[in-house]
Design an enzyme around this catalytic site. Structure first.
Site, PDB file in Angstrom:
ATOM      1  N   CYS A   1     -21.053  17.405  18.031  1.00  0.00           N
ATOM      2  CA  CYS A   1     -21.685  16.403  19.603  1.00  0.00           C
ATOM      3  C   CYS A   1     -23.040  16.751  19.841  1.00  0.00           C
ATOM      4  CB  CYS A   1     -20.625  16.846  20.593  1.00  0.00           C
ATOM      5  SG  CYS A   1     -20.581  15.605  21.890  1.00  0.00           S
TER       6      CYS A   1
ATOM      7  N   HIS B   1     -14.409  16.702  18.720  1.00  0.00           N
ATOM      8  CA  HIS B   1     -13.947  18.048  19.130  1.00  0.00           C
ATOM      9  C   HIS B   1     -12.458  18.376  18.877  1.00  0.00           C
ATOM     10  CE1 HIS B   1     -17.495  18.210  21.733  1.00  0.00           C
ATOM     11  NE2 HIS B   1     -17.306  16.823  22.063  1.00  0.00           N
TER      12      HIS B   1
END
EC number: 6.3.5.13
Length: 243
Positions: free
Chosen positions: A98, A195
């Site tokens: 990310c 994630h």
């Protein structure tokens, strides 16, 4: 019982764990340590915080964070940029989630128009958008098979000619709502929005990082671990949950 082999140690450097640890990204470190042990390797984990030197590590991990944390990290990364580019070019394995995925690209432009300069390891550019891409995601990869994760970002990332995707999106959004791919690769560097944490549900990616690190350091890698029923069950459950 794990087969015993001559003592071998892999050093894992975790980049900015205080600022970049959103959505359980610390779980990637825990999973990698456990998976390495299952293959018969000891591990040393070193946290790299702003202002600290990069260690002589075999694997680098990094997570995601809020814009405020990214600003601190972006400035510090510029001081480490030459070394990180050198390590990436030499084949050191890295997994960047990310926020650090974005900052290992050329730049991240926030939705408010603020530009955070990246370090250009990955040939990608990201611009913050209004729509949030959130939910379980499944990718298809020729190298890793099906990759299962959870995306939660509003960054729209576009790959340049020197980057290849981490995977093709089977379910979810990915780098942006239109391209149909997720993440980016350069040599043994993986950048991704997944994630979840990513590694506990995707041992093939852990094995890739461990194998490359072991081959670089010791000249070979003999796998010992097998996927567990718990991992398989977790993957299947994540794939069936609604976005």
């Amino acid at each position: 019982m794990v087969e015993q082999r001559a003592a071998r140690n892999l050093t894992i450097a975790v980049l900015y764990p205080r600022e970049m640890n959103m959505y359980g990204d610390r779980g990637n470190t825990l999973a990698l340590v456990k998976r390495a042990a299952a293959h018969g390797y000891d591990t040393t984990v070193i946290a790299v915080n702003p202002g600290e030197e990069l260690p002589d590590a075999d694997i680098f991990l990094g997570g995601g964070g809020q814009d405020s944390g990214q600003e601190i990290v972006a400035a510090d990364l510029q001081l480490k940029a030459d070394k990180l580019r050198e390590l990436a070019a030499s084949g050191v394995p890295m997994l960047l989630i990310c926020g650090l995925y974005q900052l290992f690209g050329h730049c991240f432009v926030t939705a408010a128009g603020k530009i955070m300069e990246g370090i250009g390891v990955l040939d990608v550019e990201t611009r913050g958008g209004d729509a949030r891409m959130i939910g379980n995601i499944v990718l298809e990869s020729a190298e890793f098979g099906e990759i299962v994760g959870y995306e939660n970002h509003s960054g729209n990332t576009v790959l340049g000619a020197a980057a290849v995707p981490f995977g093709k999106v089977l379910r979810g959004a990915g780098n942006n709502p239109t391209d149909g791919v997720e993440g980016a690769r350069f040599k043994n560097v993986i950048g991704t929005y997944l994630h979840g944490s990513l590694l506990p549900k995707n041992p093939a990616v852990s094995d890739f990082l461990i194998r490359v690190a072991a081959e670089r350091k010791y000249g070979d890698f003999v796998p010992l671990a097998r996927d567990s029923k718990a991992v398989t069950a977790a993957r299947e459950a994540a794939k069936t949950r609604p976005r």
